[in-house]
Design an enzyme around this catalytic site. Structure first.
Site, mmCIF file in Angstrom:
data_model
loop_
_atom_site.group_PDB
_atom_site.id
_atom_site.type_symbol
_atom_site.label_atom_id
_atom_site.label_comp_id
_atom_site.label_asym_id
_atom_site.label_seq_id
_atom_site.Cartn_x
_atom_site.Cartn_y
_atom_site.Cartn_z
ATOM 1 N N ASN A 1 0.829 -1.200 0.000
ATOM 2 C CA ASN A 1 0.000 0.000 0.000
ATOM 3 C C ASN A 1 0.867 1.256 0.000
ATOM 4 O O ASN A 1 1.894 1.312 0.668
ATOM 5 C CB ASN A 1 -0.888 -0.003 1.247
ATOM 6 C CG ASN A 1 -1.640 1.303 1.418
ATOM 7 O OD1 ASN A 1 -2.415 1.701 0.553
ATOM 8 N ND2 ASN A 1 -1.382 1.991 2.511
ATOM 9 N N VAL A 2 0.435 2.247 -0.790
ATOM 10 C CA VAL A 2 1.050 3.563 -0.719
ATOM 11 C C VAL A 2 -0.053 4.544 -0.361
ATOM 12 O O VAL A 2 -1.046 4.642 -1.079
ATOM 13 C CB VAL A 2 1.686 3.999 -2.052
ATOM 14 C CG1 VAL A 2 2.463 5.297 -1.861
ATOM 15 C CG2 VAL A 2 2.604 2.917 -2.596
ATOM 16 N N GLY A 3 0.095 5.232 0.742
ATOM 17 C CA GLY A 3 -0.941 6.167 1.149
ATOM 18 C C GLY A 3 -0.337 7.396 1.789
ATOM 19 O O GLY A 3 0.840 7.410 2.138
ATOM 20 N N ILE A 4 -1.174 8.441 1.896
ATOM 21 C CA ILE A 4 -0.734 9.652 2.586
ATOM 22 C C ILE A 4 -1.338 9.619 3.984
ATOM 23 O O ILE A 4 -2.559 9.572 4.128
ATOM 24 C CB ILE A 4 -1.179 10.917 1.827
ATOM 25 C CG1 ILE A 4 -0.549 10.945 0.430
ATOM 26 C CG2 ILE A 4 -0.783 12.172 2.608
ATOM 27 C CD1 ILE A 4 -0.892 12.177 -0.394
ATOM 28 N N TYR A 5 -0.502 9.572 4.994
ATOM 29 C CA TYR A 5 -0.953 9.575 6.380
ATOM 30 C C TYR A 5 -0.220 10.686 7.101
ATOM 31 O O TYR A 5 0.956 10.921 6.853
ATOM 32 C CB TYR A 5 -0.639 8.230 7.056
ATOM 33 C CG TYR A 5 -1.253 7.071 6.330
ATOM 34 C CD1 TYR A 5 -2.590 6.761 6.509
ATOM 35 C CD2 TYR A 5 -0.510 6.321 5.418
ATOM 36 C CE1 TYR A 5 -3.177 5.716 5.813
ATOM 37 C CE2 TYR A 5 -1.088 5.274 4.719
ATOM 38 C CZ TYR A 5 -2.420 4.973 4.916
ATOM 39 O OH TYR A 5 -3.002 3.946 4.220
ATOM 40 N N ARG A 6 -0.902 11.345 8.015
ATOM 41 C CA ARG A 6 -0.223 12.438 8.710
ATOM 42 C C ARG A 6 0.757 11.867 9.724
ATOM 43 O O ARG A 6 0.468 10.884 10.421
ATOM 44 C CB ARG A 6 -1.232 13.379 9.353
ATOM 45 C CG ARG A 6 -1.916 12.824 10.562
ATOM 46 C CD ARG A 6 -3.058 13.736 10.968
ATOM 47 N NE ARG A 6 -3.287 13.684 12.399
ATOM 48 C CZ ARG A 6 -4.452 14.021 12.960
ATOM 49 N NH1 ARG A 6 -5.473 14.413 12.207
ATOM 50 N NH2 ARG A 6 -4.584 13.972 14.261
ATOM 51 N N HIS B 1 -8.367 2.070 6.819
ATOM 52 C CA HIS B 1 -7.272 2.297 5.872
ATOM 53 C C HIS B 1 -6.480 1.010 5.656
ATOM 54 O O HIS B 1 -6.388 0.171 6.542
ATOM 55 C CB HIS B 1 -6.289 3.347 6.419
ATOM 56 C CG HIS B 1 -6.852 4.727 6.532
ATOM 57 N ND1 HIS B 1 -6.360 5.645 7.414
ATOM 58 C CD2 HIS B 1 -7.860 5.338 5.868
ATOM 59 C CE1 HIS B 1 -7.033 6.780 7.290
ATOM 60 N NE2 HIS B 1 -7.952 6.601 6.364
ATOM 61 N N GLU C 1 -0.742 1.368 -6.081
ATOM 62 C CA GLU C 1 -0.776 2.815 -6.317
ATOM 63 C C GLU C 1 0.334 3.255 -7.266
ATOM 64 O O GLU C 1 0.173 4.209 -8.017
ATOM 65 C CB GLU C 1 -0.662 3.587 -4.996
ATOM 66 C CG GLU C 1 -1.919 3.579 -4.134
ATOM 67 C CD GLU C 1 -2.030 2.363 -3.234
ATOM 68 O OE1 GLU C 1 -1.166 1.458 -3.339
ATOM 69 O OE2 GLU C 1 -2.973 2.299 -2.434
ATOM 70 N N GLU D 1 -7.165 20.042 10.417
ATOM 71 C CA GLU D 1 -7.497 19.114 9.326
ATOM 72 C C GLU D 1 -8.282 19.789 8.200
ATOM 73 O O GLU D 1 -8.624 20.967 8.289
ATOM 74 C CB GLU D 1 -8.285 17.918 9.881
ATOM 75 C CG GLU D 1 -7.389 16.745 10.319
ATOM 76 C CD GLU D 1 -6.801 15.992 9.109
ATOM 77 O OE1 GLU D 1 -7.110 16.359 7.963
ATOM 78 O OE2 GLU D 1 -6.029 15.037 9.342
#
Lengths: 493, 77
Positions: free
Chosen positions: A178-183, A200, A242, A290
């Site tokens: 998985n490639v994701g944007i997480y804070r 997620h 992704e 946010e």
């Protein structure tokens, strides 16, 4: 499905072939007047925040801003607003300045569903990201010009990282990577928290690792190919890659290599932080300003320990301003929020013309649809609420006719003014809702509002006596508008 | 740096994280972290962020209070 996609324009392919990294894109933006250097000295707080907010005001044409004189960080560079305006996105996709949001929407739709991965693998020792490698004495506060994004954030956040993880129960499966944007909140020189939830992919990976008592390794990619940031935020299936998706959308190969801890990573990123989940540890995280323009609260969340860092020479730290809109976050994810809703709707309702879900990740959406009969738009609205994204996000829906551009708010307001009856609004109480909606009475629940601003159709007799003016419209008028814009800019597009 | 601007933890809970220097090697600012509430700050920030009395009360943190836990590890036991 790839044979159904129209070929990309020569210009789009030329741009895609030229841009292989953040650096390439910044150079391209500069050539087009869409990237500036802020060389006056700034303090990390509040100066970077102030410049970011001011630059973000122009959502159509705002530039990326490179800071190269940050007090306490001599020699370090950071950049904001890379995806901060629709013109920057237009340039990435091979369009000229002056491209409208609607045109970009249709471009993304036309690329949607391409399924031929375009990935080149190169040896780690040849990858620019590995020009420098640290294996001990990590200090994120020194390596990156970190700062507080909003004044009451709980700490210093990395807001635009693409994080790679693999299913710890199926670590050899490329698709399930998985490639994701997480804070990410930096918690110590070599430790950080990362916010994910069970829904997620990353959340699944964290729970699986802790359940099985196995390590979860991740690679945090910073300063990435601009398509990666743009498309890693797009909800796609759990077993779709992704990387493959981003390369397909660009129509040109992306270069991958292996990180030291076994992930596939972009070979040309500015920095990759390798880290490992501290199983069972939870640390205070937040608040964080946010995307709805409100702070999410303090929670205890999973924590990671840095195990190695690779970076290019003179790495550029890319971050994002996020908070009360309009911000780069809205531009970055807006069209990719709109496209999947549209793709889901047209399967059943080919009358749907366009979907605008740009506002706060789709908390308000505007759908343009050709009414088949009276009340038809309301049925389409109900279907939109049942799409994967709509289920949690589409709080307010405005339905407009096919002759109204949902991306042109002047036209939308005209439709609201002239085609809405108060009884054409529907409220559906107590529906699921993302927990961070600041208007929620109970976090996680909310009411839905549908405003049907489409025109009256048989068997509805209302409005039968009034006739709508039909001003000239279509490609010919669009072309004239572009000529006017060109003349106004002194012949420069 | 005596106490945490967010939870008022005592000095022994405050960790010095990093000192930012200019090109001449002179100190510009220092970053601190509170081990009680995990607040991180820089001593050059505006007072509204790093002065306990000027911060909005809404953003105070009492580490003794129960805060939501994301994916509580206890669920696996």
């Amino acid at each position: 499905m790839s044979d159904k996609n129209p070929p990309l324009s020569d210009k789009a392919l030329e741009v895609a072939r030229r841009i292989g990294s953040l650096r390439d894109f910044l150079e391209f933006l500069k050539e087009n007047g869409q990237c500036i250097n802020w060389s006056e000295e700034v303090y990390p707080e509040p100066d970077i925040r102030n410049v970011a907010v001011a630059a973000g005001r122009d959502s159509m044409n705002g530039p990326a801003v490179i800071f190269d004189n940050i007090a306490g960080y001599p020699g370090k560079k950071m950049v904001l607003g890379v995806h901060g305006s629709f013109t920057n996105l237009a340039l990435l996709l091979g369009h000229p300045k002056g491209t409208t949001i609607k045109e970009l929407f249709y471009d993304i739709i036309s690329r949607w569903g391409a399924d031929e991965p375009l990935l080149d693998f190169i040896e780690p020792d040849k990858a620019p990201v590995n020009e420098n490698r640290l294996t001990s004495n990590f200090n994120l506060y020194e390596l990156l010009p970190l700062y507080r994004i909003n004044e009451y954030d709980g700490g210093f956040y990395i807001g635009k990282a693409n994080v790679v993880s693999r299913d710890p129960r199926d670590p050899d499966n490329f698709g399930k990577q998985n490639v994701g944007i997480y804070r990410i909140q930096v918690q110590a020189p070599g430790e950080f928290t990362l916010l994910s939830v069970p829904a997620h992919d990353m959340g699944r990976h964290i729970m699986a690792a802790e359940q099985e008592g196995v390590p979860l390794k991740i690679s945090v990619m910073l300063g990435n190919h601009p398509a990666m940031c743009m498309f890693a935020a797009t909800p796609i299936g759990y077993d779709e890659s992704e990387f493959a998706y981003a390369s397909q959308m660009m129509g040109s190969p992306m270069r991958l290599t292996k990180s030291g801890n076994g992930m596939d990573i972009l070979a040309d990123s500015e920095m990759v932080i390798e880290a490992e989940l501290m199983n069972g540890v939870r640390s205070f995280e937040g608040p964080f300003g946010e995307f709805p323009g409100s702070y999410s609260g303090v929670r205890k969340i999973p924590r990671f320990k840095v195990t190695a860092i690779s970076h290019r020479n003179d790495p550029i730290f890319e971050n994002i301003y996020i908070g009360r809109g309009w911000t780069e976050h809205d531009t970055l994810i807006g069209l990719n929020t709109s496209a999947p809703i549209y793709a889901a709707l047209i399967k059943d309702f080919p009358e749907v013309v366009a979907v605008n879900a740009l506002y706060q990740h789709g908390l308000t959406g505007i759908i343009s649809v050709k009414n088949r009969f009276a009340g038809f738009a309301k049925s389409v609205a109900m279907r939109a609420l049942g799409t994967p994204h709509g289920t949690m996000y589409l709080k307010n829906l405005i339905m407009v006719d096919d002759d109204v551009d949902p991306f042109d708010l002047n036209e939308v307001m005209w439709a609201l003014s002239t085609r809405t009856r108060a009884e054409d609004t529907i409220v559906i109480p107590n529906m699921p809702m993302i927990p961070i909606d600041p208007a929620a009475e109970v976090a996680g629940k909310g009411h839905r509002l549908i405003i049907d601003a489409t025109s009256f159709m048989p068997p509805d007799k209302l409005g039968g006596d009034s006739k709508i003016v039909t001003p000239p419209s279509g490609p010919e008028i669009d072309a004239i508008a572009k000529v006017i814009q060109l003349l106004q800019n002194g012949g420069q597009s | 740096m005596s106490t945490c601007p967010r939870c008022q933890a005592e000095e022994n809970k405050i960790r010095t994280e990093h000192k930012g220097l200019n090109a001449k090697g002179e100190l510009v600012w220092t970053i601190f972290n509170c081990e009680s509430c995990a607040f991180t700050w820089r001593d050059s920030e505006p007072a509204r962020t790093i002065d306990y009395n000027l911060r909005e009360e809404f953003f105070r943190v009492d580490p003794e209070k129960p805060y939501p836990v994301i994916m509580p590890p206890a669920q696996y036991k």
